[in-house]
Design a protein around this motif. Structure first.
Motif, PDB file in Angstrom:
ATOM      1  N   GLN A 195     -48.437  46.540   1.718  1.00  7.43           N
ATOM      2  CA  GLN A 195     -49.747  45.748   2.643  1.00  7.43           C
ATOM      3  C   GLN A 195     -49.331  45.240   3.731  1.00  7.43           C
ATOM      4  OE1 GLN A 195     -52.632  43.800   0.294  1.00  7.43           O
ATOM      5  NE2 GLN A 195     -54.013  43.472   1.498  1.00  7.43           N
ATOM      6  N   ALA A 196     -48.252  44.727   3.833  1.00  6.72           N
ATOM      7  CA  ALA A 196     -47.398  43.301   4.538  1.00  6.72           C
ATOM      8  C   ALA A 196     -46.494  44.081   5.337  1.00  6.72           C
ATOM      9  CB  ALA A 196     -47.272  42.512   4.255  1.00  6.72           C
ATOM     10  N   LYS A 197     -46.698  45.598   5.202  1.00  6.96           N
ATOM     11  CA  LYS A 197     -45.581  46.434   6.245  1.00  6.96           C
ATOM     12  C   LYS A 197     -44.351  45.563   6.808  1.00  6.96           C
ATOM     13  CE  LYS A 197     -49.783  48.285   8.664  1.00  6.96           C
ATOM     14  NZ  LYS A 197     -50.678  48.371  10.338  1.00  6.96           N
ATOM     15  N   LYS A 198     -43.828  45.162   5.639  1.00 12.74           N
ATOM     16  CA  LYS A 198     -42.373  44.897   5.803  1.00 12.74           C
ATOM     17  C   LYS A 198     -41.590  45.767   4.395  1.00 12.74           C
ATOM     18  CE  LYS A 198     -44.094  40.911   7.572  1.00 12.74           C
ATOM     19  NZ  LYS A 198     -43.908  39.457   6.365  1.00 12.74           N
ATOM     20  N   PRO A 199     -39.959  46.419   4.868  1.00 11.23           N
ATOM     21  CA  PRO A 199     -39.305  46.568   4.399  1.00 11.23           C
ATOM     22  C   PRO A 199     -38.759  46.400   3.202  1.00 11.23           C
ATOM     23  CG  PRO A 199     -38.295  45.869   6.272  1.00 11.23           C
ATOM     24  CD  PRO A 199     -39.717  45.911   5.944  1.00 11.23           C
ATOM     25  N   LEU A 200     -39.042  47.247   2.024  1.00  9.46           N
ATOM     26  CA  LEU A 200     -38.345  46.588   0.620  1.00  9.46           C
ATOM     27  C   LEU A 200     -37.399  47.399   0.170  1.00  9.46           C
ATOM     28  CD1 LEU A 200     -39.054  45.360  -2.251  1.00  9.46           C
ATOM     29  CD2 LEU A 200     -40.628  47.329  -2.740  1.00  9.46           C
ATOM     30  N   LEU A 201     -36.641  47.077  -0.489  1.00  6.07           N
ATOM     31  CA  LEU A 201     -34.770  47.305  -0.684  1.00  6.07           C
ATOM     32  C   LEU A 201     -35.418  47.144  -2.182  1.00  6.07           C
ATOM     33  CD1 LEU A 201     -34.376  46.736   2.644  1.00  6.07           C
ATOM     34  CD2 LEU A 201     -31.739  46.765   1.876  1.00  6.07           C
ATOM     35  N   VAL A 202     -34.603  47.675  -3.526  1.00  7.79           N
ATOM     36  CA  VAL A 202     -34.677  47.362  -3.943  1.00  7.79           C
ATOM     37  C   VAL A 202     -33.399  47.851  -5.023  1.00  7.79           C
ATOM     38  CG1 VAL A 202     -35.026  48.489  -6.884  1.00  7.79           C
ATOM     39  CG2 VAL A 202     -36.642  48.241  -4.846  1.00  7.79           C
ATOM     40  N   ASP A 203     -32.762  46.902  -6.049  1.00  4.35           N
ATOM     41  CA  ASP A 203     -31.264  46.977  -7.018  1.00  4.35           C
ATOM     42  C   ASP A 203     -31.696  47.761  -7.952  1.00  4.35           C
ATOM     43  OD1 ASP A 203     -29.490  46.812  -7.788  1.00  4.35           O
ATOM     44  OD2 ASP A 203     -28.839  45.668  -6.691  1.00  4.35           O
ATOM     45  N   PRO A 204     -31.674  48.864  -8.383  1.00  2.50           N
ATOM     46  CA  PRO A 204     -33.171  48.830  -9.750  1.00  2.50           C
ATOM     47  C   PRO A 204     -32.370  49.039 -10.796  1.00  2.50           C
ATOM     48  CG  PRO A 204     -31.337  51.329  -8.534  1.00  2.50           C
ATOM     49  CD  PRO A 204     -31.389  49.734  -7.810  1.00  2.50           C
ATOM     50  N   LYS A 205     -32.419  49.226 -12.234  1.00  2.00           N
ATOM     51  CA  LYS A 205     -31.695  49.206 -13.519  1.00  2.00           C
ATOM     52  C   LYS A 205     -32.827  50.000 -14.225  1.00  2.00           C
ATOM     53  CE  LYS A 205     -28.200  46.308 -13.657  1.00  2.00           C
ATOM     54  NZ  LYS A 205     -28.210  46.510 -11.777  1.00  2.00           N
ATOM     55  N   TYR A 219     -40.671  52.679  -9.073  1.00  5.51           N
ATOM     56  CA  TYR A 219     -39.942  52.131  -7.750  1.00  5.51           C
ATOM     57  C   TYR A 219     -40.817  52.859  -5.890  1.00  5.51           C
ATOM     58  CZ  TYR A 219     -36.513  50.040 -10.803  1.00  5.51           C
ATOM     59  OH  TYR A 219     -35.757  49.273 -11.694  1.00  5.51           O
ATOM     60  N   ALA A 220     -41.346  54.113  -6.929  1.00  5.34           N
ATOM     61  CA  ALA A 220     -41.687  54.375  -5.380  1.00  5.34           C
ATOM     62  C   ALA A 220     -42.802  53.732  -4.834  1.00  5.34           C
ATOM     63  CB  ALA A 220     -43.056  55.553  -6.180  1.00  5.34           C
ATOM     64  N   GLY A 221     -43.077  53.982  -3.193  1.00  2.11           N
ATOM     65  CA  GLY A 221     -43.144  53.410  -2.243  1.00  2.11           C
ATOM     66  C   GLY A 221     -42.073  52.075  -1.833  1.00  2.11           C
ATOM     67  N   ALA A 222     -40.620  51.981  -2.621  1.00  2.00           N
ATOM     68  CA  ALA A 222     -39.943  51.427  -1.883  1.00  2.00           C
ATOM     69  C   ALA A 222     -39.226  51.351  -0.710  1.00  2.00           C
ATOM     70  CB  ALA A 222     -39.120  51.227  -3.033  1.00  2.00           C
ATOM     71  N   THR A 223     -38.740  51.333   0.785  1.00  2.00           N
ATOM     72  CA  THR A 223     -38.026  51.922   2.204  1.00  2.00           C
ATOM     73  C   THR A 223     -36.708  52.469   1.459  1.00  2.00           C
ATOM     74  OG1 THR A 223     -38.857  49.977   2.816  1.00  2.00           O
ATOM     75  CG2 THR A 223     -37.455  51.492   3.974  1.00  2.00           C
ATOM     76  N   ILE A 224     -36.042  51.434   0.323  1.00  2.00           N
ATOM     77  CA  ILE A 224     -34.723  52.096   0.259  1.00  2.00           C
ATOM     78  C   ILE A 224     -34.773  51.158  -1.074  1.00  2.00           C
ATOM     79  CG2 ILE A 224     -32.538  51.146   0.497  1.00  2.00           C
ATOM     80  CD1 ILE A 224     -32.404  50.891   3.716  1.00  2.00           C
ATOM     81  N   ILE A 225     -33.664  52.512  -1.717  1.00  2.00           N
ATOM     82  CA  ILE A 225     -33.602  52.430  -3.581  1.00  2.00           C
ATOM     83  C   ILE A 225     -31.646  52.348  -3.161  1.00  2.00           C
ATOM     84  CG2 ILE A 225     -33.301  52.648  -5.566  1.00  2.00           C
ATOM     85  CD1 ILE A 225     -36.447  54.080  -5.400  1.00  2.00           C
ATOM     86  N   LYS A 226     -31.494  51.520  -3.826  1.00  2.00           N
ATOM     87  CA  LYS A 226     -29.703  51.288  -3.381  1.00  2.00           C
ATOM     88  C   LYS A 226     -29.198  51.322  -5.398  1.00  2.00           C
ATOM     89  CE  LYS A 226     -27.186  47.776  -4.098  1.00  2.00           C
ATOM     90  NZ  LYS A 226     -26.378  48.309  -4.876  1.00  2.00           N
ATOM     91  N   PRO A 227     -28.672  52.531  -6.442  1.00  2.00           N
ATOM     92  CA  PRO A 227     -27.647  52.258  -6.801  1.00  2.00           C
ATOM     93  C   PRO A 227     -26.882  52.159  -6.766  1.00  2.00           C
ATOM     94  CG  PRO A 227     -28.998  54.398  -6.377  1.00  2.00           C
ATOM     95  CD  PRO A 227     -29.439  53.640  -5.519  1.00  2.00           C
ATOM     96  N   ASN A 228     -26.096  51.969  -7.681  1.00  2.00           N
ATOM     97  CA  ASN A 228     -24.863  52.654  -8.212  1.00  2.00           C
ATOM     98  C   ASN A 228     -24.535  54.400  -8.556  1.00  2.00           C
ATOM     99  OD1 ASN A 228     -24.811  52.318 -10.963  1.00  2.00           O
ATOM    100  ND2 ASN A 228     -23.960  50.380 -10.652  1.00  2.00           N
ATOM    101  N   LEU A 229     -23.176  54.983  -8.157  1.00  2.00           N
ATOM    102  CA  LEU A 229     -23.506  55.920  -8.772  1.00  2.00           C
ATOM    103  C   LEU A 229     -23.970  56.522 -10.365  1.00  2.00           C
ATOM    104  CD1 LEU A 229     -22.242  58.969  -8.149  1.00  2.00           C
ATOM    105  CD2 LEU A 229     -20.086  58.512  -9.022  1.00  2.00           C
ATOM    106  N   ARG A 230     -23.270  55.408 -11.244  1.00  2.00           N
ATOM    107  CA  ARG A 230     -23.893  55.474 -12.564  1.00  2.00           C
ATOM    108  C   ARG A 230     -24.850  55.162 -12.562  1.00  2.00           C
ATOM    109  NH1 ARG A 230     -24.389  51.562 -16.107  1.00  2.00           N
ATOM    110  NH2 ARG A 230     -24.112  49.930 -14.842  1.00  2.00           N
ATOM    111  N   GLU A 231     -25.596  54.764 -11.993  1.00  2.00           N
ATOM    112  CA  GLU A 231     -27.407  55.021 -12.375  1.00  2.00           C
ATOM    113  C   GLU A 231     -28.277  55.648 -11.780  1.00  2.00           C
ATOM    114  OE1 GLU A 231     -27.266  49.261 -11.609  1.00  2.00           O
ATOM    115  OE2 GLU A 231     -27.431  50.246  -9.973  1.00  2.00           O
ATOM    116  N   LEU A 232     -27.578  55.584 -10.648  1.00  2.00           N
ATOM    117  CA  LEU A 232     -28.075  57.156  -9.534  1.00  2.00           C
ATOM    118  C   LEU A 232     -27.888  58.938 -10.675  1.00  2.00           C
ATOM    119  CD1 LEU A 232     -28.870  58.900  -7.305  1.00  2.00           C
ATOM    120  CD2 LEU A 232     -26.970  59.560  -6.698  1.00  2.00           C
ATOM    121  N   GLU A 233     -26.646  58.753 -11.050  1.00  2.00           N
ATOM    122  CA  GLU A 233     -26.739  59.878 -12.466  1.00  2.00           C
ATOM    123  C   GLU A 233     -27.611  59.333 -13.654  1.00  2.00           C
ATOM    124  OE1 GLU A 233     -22.260  61.232 -11.761  1.00  2.00           O
ATOM    125  OE2 GLU A 233     -22.470  59.340 -13.421  1.00  2.00           O
TER     126      GLU A 233
END
Length: 497
Positions: free
Chosen positions: A183-193, A200-214
């Protein structure tokens, strides 16, 4: 770096105008350090004779600390208990990181401040003691936290969601933060677990490590193509760009659109990986320019990659400074001997983008370079003088044969590449199979394109691409009577014939 070689971007390590809002699991990291000389008579465990105890911010607090150490300002929104650890964390942050605002912190009675205590004996971790309550927040605490996020958003440029699965990042909090940032038009970066990235749908960037991505998508073989496929699956699920941290293989950026970027890590001695992901997230948050999705990502990744290389060489959870990053980025980009200079096209594209982002002028020249002679050496020396990082495009064997005939090349492509990579003035060697370097020049986008003076600017392949992006073409005088063809001819003449 000479001033006349700076791009309009410059080194761009001044983040003093950046304001970052960090939301997530706030922690206190405690390190009890000592020596081990004997085993306990009570149980088969080492006895650690403590000599020092130190406290550092952890989790989302470590992201905030790293943002501050990079010269930016941070607003930290999280939950702590009504306990001594919370007071210690507040006092420590105020004293060491005054650029971090703690006004938006929420105190939850009956919930302890998440604390990780590491017992270190003889510089090795013996055991870790965790004090936490990972159950989801009470609805009233969720509402208070989201109210603080909404109040802080107008004062921030970017939002970071630091999810450590310690109970703060509930479904309601995650969806609420994403909705408010959108709503505020601010980019959102997520460190996921979470294993399910759809939250996390709607985030600008999601930053998993390889294990989390797999865990969230599919197994990989850790190679570039396999990681890219998994990241594309995450992008399809969330609509977000994906940045994958890959330990010794560096980082990868897979945008919702466009080609992937794979940036190799610099060779470093790894002392401790604790908190390295927090440092990477902080660097991305302050360096990323959403208005420049391609070069902007490469710029941010180069900075984050350098920051990661620094912080893993420090003991425990730590921060890095812009001065350290600038020094790291000034180091040779490739380690491991001259053979490490031979890159795939994907690697070359990522490195060229990273070098440009550092304010370095990337140069390009190309040829068959079959039998190296003084004419080649002069071309390469003059080319290197015209740029900061010289990339040499080398025709493959098939390409040389099409251009020069079936008897060429004299040396196979692997040998030619190895010889070229051994030259100090050459930063990178990349093979191309086409008859001309037009396509690889479009991929690399060098700012300086060098060819021999037997060409004109109008006849240099790729000149239009380079000049359209603000670059220049440099024509270099030839050395008379020097060519591979002449060398081959002389070599085949029999003595006294």
């Amino acid at each position: 770096m000479r001033a006349d070689r700076m791009t309009k971007r410059g080194p761009m390590l001044d983040f003093s105008s950046r304001r970052v809002l960090i939301v997530g699991d706030v922690m206190l990291d405690v390190y009890c350090e000592g020596s081990v000389a004997r085993v306990s008579p009570e149980a088969p465990v080492p006895v650690v004779l403590m000599s020092a105890e130190r406290h550092v911010p952890g989790g989302a607090a470590n992201v905030a600390a790293n943002v501050a150490s990079l010269g930016a300002c941070a607003h930290l929104v999280g939950v702590v208990g009504a306990d001594a650890d919370a007071e210690l964390l507040r006092m420590m942050m105020a004293a060491q990181f005054p650029a971090v605002s703690l006004a938006e912190m929420v105190t939850a009675a009956g919930r302890p401040t998440t604390t990780k205590t590491r017992i270190i004996g003889n510089k090795a971790q013996v055991v870790r003691l965790d004090r936490e309550q990972s159950a989801p927040l009470e609805p009233a605490v969720e509402q208070a936290l989201l109210a603080h996020v909404e109040a802080a958003l107008p004062h921030c440029d970017v939002v970071v969601l630091s999810d450590y699965a310690k109970g703060v990042c509930t479904d309601a909090v995650i969806r609420g933060v994403i909705a408010l940032a959108t709503q505020a038009k601010k980019p959102l970066l997520v460190d996921p677990k979470r294993r399910d990235f759809s939250i996390y749908a709607g985030a600008t960037i999601i930053k998993p490590n390889l294990r989390e991505l797999e865990a969230a998508t599919q197994p990989t073989d850790a190679g570039d193509e396999s990681v890219e496929r998994a990241a594309r699956a995450a992008t399809a699920l969330t609509g977000a760009n994906i940045i994958v941290t890959r330990s010794e293989r560096g980082m990868s950026y897979i945008g919702a659109d466009g080609p992937a970027l794979h940036i190799p890590t610099a060779a470093r001695t790894v002392f401790d990986v604790s908190g390295a992901g927090d440092t990477v997230m902080a660097a991305l948050a302050v360096a990323l320019n959403p208005a420049e999705p391609s070069d902007g990502a490469a710029h941010a990744l180069a900075i984050a990659n350098a920051a990661a290389g620094i912080v893993v060489g420090k003991a425990g959870t730590a921060t890095v400074s812009t001065a350290e990053i600038a020094a790291e980025m000034a180091r040779p980009a490739l380690a491991g001997g001259s053979a490490a200079k031979i890159a795939t096209r994907t690697q070359a594209r990522a490195l060229a983008a990273a070098w440009r982002a550092q304010g370095l002028v990337v140069g390009f020249t190309n040829g068959c370079f079959d039998l190296l002679h003084p004419g080649h050496v002069q071309l390469l020396e003059r080319s290197a003088e015209a740029c900061d990082r010289l990339i040499v495009g080398l025709n493959t064997d098939a390409s040389v044969s099409r251009l020069k005939g079936p008897s060429r090349p004299v040396q196979r492509e692997a040998a030619r590449a190895r010889v070229m990579a051994a030259l100090g003035m050459v930063a990178l060697v990349v093979l191309f199979d086409e008859d001309t370097p037009a396509e690889i020049i479009k991929e690399l986008l060098p700012q300086a394109l060098m060819k021999g003076a037997d060409y004109t600017v109008e006849t240099v392949v790729g000149a239009d691409t380079v000049m359209a992006h603000g670059g220049r073409v440099v024509l270099i005088d030839l050395v008379p009577d020097e060519s591979t063809t002449a060398l081959v001819r002389r070599a085949t003449i029999k003595p006294n014939s």
